[in-house]
Write an enzyme that holds these catalytic residues in place. Structure first.
Site, PDB file in Angstrom:
ATOM      1  CE  LYS A  21    -111.396   2.374  17.624  1.00  0.00           C
ATOM      2  NZ  LYS A  21    -111.185   1.383  18.622  1.00  0.00           N
ATOM      3  CG  HIS A  51    -107.221   5.323  17.760  1.00  0.00           C
ATOM      4  ND1 HIS A  51    -106.631   4.369  18.501  1.00  0.00           N
ATOM      5  CD2 HIS A  51    -106.543   6.187  17.356  1.00  0.00           C
ATOM      6  CE1 HIS A  51    -105.351   4.606  18.361  1.00  0.00           C
ATOM      7  NE2 HIS A  51    -105.405   5.780  17.892  1.00  0.00           N
ATOM      8  CG  ASN A  75    -113.654   0.864  21.447  1.00  0.00           C
ATOM      9  OD1 ASN A  75    -113.300   1.065  20.286  1.00  0.00           O
ATOM     10  ND2 ASN A  75    -112.706   0.649  22.236  1.00  0.00           N
ATOM     11  CE1 TYR A 115    -106.435  -0.182  16.925  1.00  0.00           C
ATOM     12  CE2 TYR A 115    -107.292  -0.288  14.878  1.00  0.00           C
ATOM     13  CZ  TYR A 115    -107.322   0.249  16.068  1.00  0.00           C
ATOM     14  OH  TYR A 115    -108.218   1.219  16.259  1.00  0.00           O
ATOM     15  CD  GLU A 143    -102.050   5.904  16.887  1.00  0.00           C
ATOM     16  OE1 GLU A 143    -101.527   4.944  17.499  1.00  0.00           O
ATOM     17  OE2 GLU A 143    -102.563   6.804  17.260  1.00  0.00           O
TER      18      GLU A 143
HETATM   19  P1  IDP Z   1    -107.803   1.585  23.315  1.00  0.00           P
HETATM   20  O1  IDP Z   1    -108.307   1.846  22.216  1.00  0.00           O
HETATM   21  O2  IDP Z   1    -108.633   2.219  24.744  1.00  0.00           O
HETATM   22  O3  IDP Z   1    -105.945   2.358  23.458  1.00  0.00           O
HETATM   23  P2  IDP Z   1    -106.376  -0.915  23.148  1.00  0.00           P
HETATM   24  O4  IDP Z   1    -106.242  -1.902  24.424  1.00  0.00           O
HETATM   25  O5  IDP Z   1    -105.234  -0.155  22.709  1.00  0.00           O
HETATM   26  O6  IDP Z   1    -107.826   0.148  23.680  1.00  0.00           O
HETATM   27  O7  IDP Z   1    -106.894  -1.766  22.150  1.00  0.00           O
HETATM   28  C1  IDP Z   1    -107.104  -1.409  20.751  1.00  0.00           C
HETATM   29  C2  IDP Z   1    -108.448  -1.589  20.194  1.00  0.00           C
HETATM   30  O8  IDP Z   1    -108.836  -2.900  20.112  1.00  0.00           O
HETATM   31  C3  IDP Z   1    -109.821  -1.017  21.040  1.00  0.00           C
HETATM   32  O9  IDP Z   1    -110.004   0.019  21.236  1.00  0.00           O
HETATM   33  C4  IDP Z   1    -110.917  -2.096  20.936  1.00  0.00           C
HETATM   34  O10 IDP Z   1    -111.426  -1.740  19.639  1.00  0.00           O
HETATM   35  C5  IDP Z   1    -110.008  -3.375  20.420  1.00  0.00           C
HETATM   36  N1  IDP Z   1    -110.045  -4.281  21.567  1.00  0.00           N
HETATM   37  C6  IDP Z   1    -109.374  -3.772  22.764  1.00  0.00           C
HETATM   38  N2  IDP Z   1    -109.593  -5.021  23.645  1.00  0.00           N
HETATM   39  C7  IDP Z   1    -110.334  -5.768  22.931  1.00  0.00           C
HETATM   40  C8  IDP Z   1    -111.013  -7.195  23.345  1.00  0.00           C
HETATM   41  O11 IDP Z   1    -110.785  -7.732  24.422  1.00  0.00           O
HETATM   42  N3  IDP Z   1    -111.944  -7.756  22.687  1.00  0.00           N
HETATM   43  C9  IDP Z   1    -112.299  -7.264  21.553  1.00  0.00           C
HETATM   44  N4  IDP Z   1    -111.573  -5.954  20.850  1.00  0.00           N
HETATM   45  C10 IDP Z   1    -110.814  -5.690  21.583  1.00  0.00           C
HETATM   46 MG    MG Z   2    -104.365   1.637  22.371  1.00  0.00          MG
END
Ligand code: IDP
Ligand code: MG
Length: 139
Positions: free
Chosen positions: A11, A117, A114, A51, A128
């Site tokens: 990312k 992905h 984070n 997303y 994807e």
């Molecule tokens: P994942 O990437 O671990 O599968 P998901 O719940 O699918 O997590 O969420 C997709 C992406 O959305 C996350 O990787 C992160 O970048 C963002 N995200 C998820 N939860 C939050 C939040 O509570 N605050 C801000 N961004 C979030």
């Molecule tokens: Mg996810």
């Protein structure tokens, strides 16, 4: 039966912070082989589509803005049990909860920013991967 391919993106924060090479090395050292890879930048339309499942979440706008803020690396990876093994390698969404030795533990800034992905199912890995690559770009 679990599949042998997954899809990842490094990312914008990972690229911006200079972690691209180290993360790719961790992925290779963990036994994944690279079937396709591209340094690119998502358009707003692409990020929204990618997303889409989070469209109703409060962080959706912030997520789209972040994912379009700079270049990413998109890749298709191959290994036995690829989806689950890659999710284990990247760690929990929130780096505060990610296990020691995971990519997010080392390199994620926050739950939103984070670093990486990883697809959450074989079905989504295929969707994807196709979203980013033509058949001729996959080796
Ligand atoms: P994942 O990437 O671990 O599968 P998901 O719940 O699918 O997590 O969420 C997709 C992406 O959305 C996350 O990787 C992160 O970048 C963002 N995200 C998820 N939860 C939050 C939040 O509570 N605050 C801000 N961004 C979030
Ligand atoms: Mg996810």
């Amino acid at each position: 039966m679990s599949g042998n391919r997954t899809f990842t993106m490094l990312k914008p924060d990972a690229i911006e912070n200079g972690h691209m090479g180290k993360i790719i090395d961790m992925i290779i050292q963990a036994g994944f082989s690279i079937k396709a890879m591209k340094f690119t930048r998502l358009t707003e339309e692409q990020a929204k589509k990618f997303y889409e499942v989070h469209a109703e979440r409060p962080f959706y706008g912030e997520l789209v803005e972040y994912m379009t803020s700079g270049p990413i690396v998109a890749a298709i990876l191959e290994k036995d049990n690829a989806v689950a093994d890659f999710r284990a390698l990247i760690g929990a969404t929130d780096p505060a909860e990610a296990a020691e030795g995971t990519i997010r533990k080392y390199y994620a800034e926050s739950k939103g920013r984070n670093a990486v992905h990883g697809s959450d199912s074989d079905e989504n890995a295929a969707i994807e991967g196709k979203f980013h690559f033509n058949d001729s770009e996959i080796f």
